[in-house]
Write a protein that holds these residues in place. Structure first.
Motif, PDB file in Angstrom:
ATOM      1  N   ASN A   1       0.867  -1.179   0.000  1.00 56.75           N
ATOM      2  CA  ASN A   1       0.000   0.000   0.000  1.00 56.75           C
ATOM      3  C   ASN A   1       0.904   1.230   0.000  1.00 56.75           C
ATOM      4  O   ASN A   1       2.120   1.123  -0.122  1.00 56.75           O
ATOM      5  CB  ASN A   1      -0.956  -0.010   1.207  1.00 56.75           C
ATOM      6  CG  ASN A   1      -0.225  -0.199   2.520  1.00 56.75           C
ATOM      7  OD1 ASN A   1       0.775   0.473   2.801  1.00 56.75           O
ATOM      8  ND2 ASN A   1      -0.705  -1.134   3.337  1.00 56.75           N
ATOM      9  N   MET A   2       0.311   2.401   0.147  1.00 57.08           N
ATOM     10  CA  MET A   2       1.095   3.639   0.059  1.00 57.08           C
ATOM     11  C   MET A   2       2.036   3.819   1.243  1.00 57.08           C
ATOM     12  O   MET A   2       2.913   4.683   1.209  1.00 57.08           O
ATOM     13  CB  MET A   2       0.155   4.841  -0.046  1.00 57.08           C
ATOM     14  CG  MET A   2      -0.659   4.886  -1.330  1.00 57.08           C
ATOM     15  SD  MET A   2       0.360   4.726  -2.832  1.00 57.08           S
ATOM     16  CE  MET A   2       1.357   6.202  -2.721  1.00 57.08           C
TER      17      MET A   2
ATOM     18  N   THR B   1       7.544   1.611  -1.850  1.00 53.40           N
ATOM     19  CA  THR B   1       6.422   1.797  -2.760  1.00 53.40           C
ATOM     20  C   THR B   1       6.786   2.713  -3.918  1.00 53.40           C
ATOM     21  O   THR B   1       6.330   2.513  -5.049  1.00 53.40           O
ATOM     22  CB  THR B   1       5.213   2.364  -2.003  1.00 53.40           C
ATOM     23  OG1 THR B   1       4.857   1.457  -0.954  1.00 53.40           O
ATOM     24  CG2 THR B   1       4.022   2.525  -2.928  1.00 53.40           C
ATOM     25  N   MET B   2       7.611   3.739  -3.670  1.00 55.22           N
ATOM     26  CA  MET B   2       7.991   4.660  -4.733  1.00 55.22           C
ATOM     27  C   MET B   2       8.723   3.929  -5.851  1.00 55.22           C
ATOM     28  O   MET B   2       8.510   4.214  -7.033  1.00 55.22           O
ATOM     29  CB  MET B   2       8.862   5.782  -4.177  1.00 55.22           C
ATOM     30  CG  MET B   2       8.122   6.752  -3.263  1.00 55.22           C
ATOM     31  SD  MET B   2       6.664   7.483  -4.071  1.00 55.22           S
ATOM     32  CE  MET B   2       7.442   8.318  -5.451  1.00 55.22           C
ATOM     33  N   TYR B   3       9.586   2.978  -5.503  1.00 47.07           N
ATOM     34  CA  TYR B   3      10.264   2.195  -6.531  1.00 47.07           C
ATOM     35  C   TYR B   3       9.247   1.383  -7.335  1.00 47.07           C
ATOM     36  O   TYR B   3       9.383   1.256  -8.564  1.00 47.07           O
ATOM     37  CB  TYR B   3      11.295   1.264  -5.902  1.00 47.07           C
ATOM     38  CG  TYR B   3      12.430   1.981  -5.219  1.00 47.07           C
ATOM     39  CD1 TYR B   3      13.444   2.589  -5.964  1.00 47.07           C
ATOM     40  CD2 TYR B   3      12.497   2.071  -3.834  1.00 47.07           C
ATOM     41  CE1 TYR B   3      14.490   3.249  -5.344  1.00 47.07           C
ATOM     42  CE2 TYR B   3      13.540   2.732  -3.205  1.00 47.07           C
ATOM     43  CZ  TYR B   3      14.532   3.321  -3.967  1.00 47.07           C
ATOM     44  OH  TYR B   3      15.559   3.972  -3.352  1.00 47.07           O
ATOM     45  N   ALA B   4       8.240   0.844  -6.633  1.00 41.57           N
ATOM     46  CA  ALA B   4       7.218   0.071  -7.331  1.00 41.57           C
ATOM     47  C   ALA B   4       6.430   0.958  -8.287  1.00 41.57           C
ATOM     48  O   ALA B   4       6.102   0.553  -9.405  1.00 41.57           O
ATOM     49  CB  ALA B   4       6.275  -0.587  -6.317  1.00 41.57           C
TER      50      ALA B   4
ATOM     51  N   PHE C   1       8.494   1.599 -11.333  1.00 44.38           N
ATOM     52  CA  PHE C   1       8.528   0.390 -12.167  1.00 44.38           C
ATOM     53  C   PHE C   1       7.222   0.237 -12.937  1.00 44.38           C
ATOM     54  O   PHE C   1       7.234  -0.098 -14.136  1.00 44.38           O
ATOM     55  CB  PHE C   1       8.783  -0.836 -11.295  1.00 44.38           C
ATOM     56  CG  PHE C   1       8.674  -2.137 -12.040  1.00 44.38           C
ATOM     57  CD1 PHE C   1       9.717  -2.576 -12.840  1.00 44.38           C
ATOM     58  CD2 PHE C   1       7.525  -2.914 -11.955  1.00 44.38           C
ATOM     59  CE1 PHE C   1       9.620  -3.772 -13.544  1.00 44.38           C
ATOM     60  CE2 PHE C   1       7.414  -4.100 -12.649  1.00 44.38           C
ATOM     61  CZ  PHE C   1       8.466  -4.527 -13.443  1.00 44.38           C
ATOM     62  N   ILE C   2       6.090   0.474 -12.269  1.00 39.70           N
ATOM     63  CA  ILE C   2       4.791   0.323 -12.924  1.00 39.70           C
ATOM     64  C   ILE C   2       4.641   1.332 -14.059  1.00 39.70           C
ATOM     65  O   ILE C   2       4.161   1.005 -15.153  1.00 39.70           O
ATOM     66  CB  ILE C   2       3.654   0.479 -11.890  1.00 39.70           C
ATOM     67  CG1 ILE C   2       3.655  -0.722 -10.937  1.00 39.70           C
ATOM     68  CG2 ILE C   2       2.301   0.587 -12.588  1.00 39.70           C
ATOM     69  CD1 ILE C   2       2.716  -0.565  -9.763  1.00 39.70           C
ATOM     70  N   VAL C   3       5.051   2.577 -13.811  1.00 38.30           N
ATOM     71  CA  VAL C   3       4.955   3.611 -14.850  1.00 38.30           C
ATOM     72  C   VAL C   3       5.799   3.221 -16.065  1.00 38.30           C
ATOM     73  O   VAL C   3       5.352   3.321 -17.217  1.00 38.30           O
ATOM     74  CB  VAL C   3       5.389   4.983 -14.291  1.00 38.30           C
ATOM     75  CG1 VAL C   3       5.514   6.002 -15.426  1.00 38.30           C
ATOM     76  CG2 VAL C   3       4.399   5.468 -13.250  1.00 38.30           C
ATOM     77  N   LEU C   4       7.028   2.760 -15.819  1.00 35.47           N
ATOM     78  CA  LEU C   4       7.897   2.347 -16.918  1.00 35.47           C
ATOM     79  C   LEU C   4       7.302   1.146 -17.666  1.00 35.47           C
ATOM     80  O   LEU C   4       7.379   1.078 -18.898  1.00 35.47           O
ATOM     81  CB  LEU C   4       9.285   1.992 -16.387  1.00 35.47           C
ATOM     82  CG  LEU C   4      10.132   3.161 -15.861  1.00 35.47           C
ATOM     83  CD1 LEU C   4      11.438   2.648 -15.262  1.00 35.47           C
ATOM     84  CD2 LEU C   4      10.419   4.168 -16.973  1.00 35.47           C
ATOM     85  N   ALA C   5       6.715   0.226 -16.917  1.00 34.82           N
ATOM     86  CA  ALA C   5       6.113  -0.950 -17.555  1.00 34.82           C
ATOM     87  C   ALA C   5       4.941  -0.541 -18.443  1.00 34.82           C
ATOM     88  O   ALA C   5       4.795  -1.052 -19.565  1.00 34.82           O
ATOM     89  CB  ALA C   5       5.650  -1.939 -16.485  1.00 34.82           C
TER      90      ALA C   5
END
Length: 211
Positions: free
Chosen positions: A152-153, A158-161, A164-168
């Motif tokens: 969760n936040m 979480t910031m790394y996740a 990663f999600i944005v790049l994906a």
């Protein structure tokens, strides 16, 4: 995407219960069981020789998906023990569907079309058939896959996740025929090698605080 958030939203609102769990499974068996089986069978499996092989693989996938959802419901309804992990036992059905369908689209993209305009998969159709059979077995296996339900936040890392999600997502829009298969394959293979990954790296990859 909806499947990722429906359970979280229900728990946040205090509306989770046995009815929602059963109804969610009915939706899952249609979305991630019947639909992928019919899609891959129509595009690939019915081209196999003899046709009974294609029918058998499609039925095997659908049966394993149904059994996997039934097992998940039984485990979810059982009383939870203190410190019990929320990870998945066996490949989750949504990830299995994503792996099968994304692999099919990747193979169709790589194979191209024959001079007469027809889709000529050649030996690639056997790759898809083997992948579907392997995914079916993984759904009913005892291989443990991370659920990421703990994230969760407030979770450390979480910031790394998010990055990663944005790049994906960017890569998916840039390479729509390739990246989905890559992402699903990484998750599928991670569960297989997870027991041999050091706990420290496992905690980092899964965004766990660790001990």
């Amino acid at each position: 995407m909806f499947d990722l958030f429906d359970g979280r939203i229900a728990r946040m609102r205090g509306q989770d219960g046995p009815f929602g769990r059963e109804f969610d499974s009915l939706a899952d068996i249609v979305s991630f069981g019947i639909a992928p089986a019919l899609l891959v069978a129509k595009a690939v499996l019915f081209q196999l020789s003899p046709p009974e092989v294609g029918w058998g693989i499609g039925i095997l996938y659908l049966l394993c998906a149904a059994l996997r959802l039934a097992r998940f419901n039984c485990m979810a309804a059982a009383p939870r023990k203190e410190g019990q992990s929320s990870d998945f036992v066996g490949l989750p059905v949504p990830m299995a569907a994503g792996a099968v369908v994304s692999t099919m689209y990747l193979v169709m993209y790589l194979a191209g079309r024959a001079p007469d305009g027809a889709m000529d998969l050649g030996v690639f159709k056997y790759v898809i058939a083997l992948a579907m059979a392997g995914v079916s077995i993984l759904m009913m296996s005892r291989v443990v896959y991370p659920s990421f339900k703990h994230i969760n936040m407030r979770t450390r890392g979480t910031m790394y996740a998010i990055v990663f999600i944005v790049l994906a997502v960017i890569c998916i829009f840039k390479f729509p025929w390739v990246m989905p298969a890559v992402i699903f394959s990484i998750y599928l293979l991670y569960g297989l090698v997870r027991p041999w990954v050091a706990r420290r790296w496992r905690n980092r990859l899964e965004a766990r605080d660790g001990e």
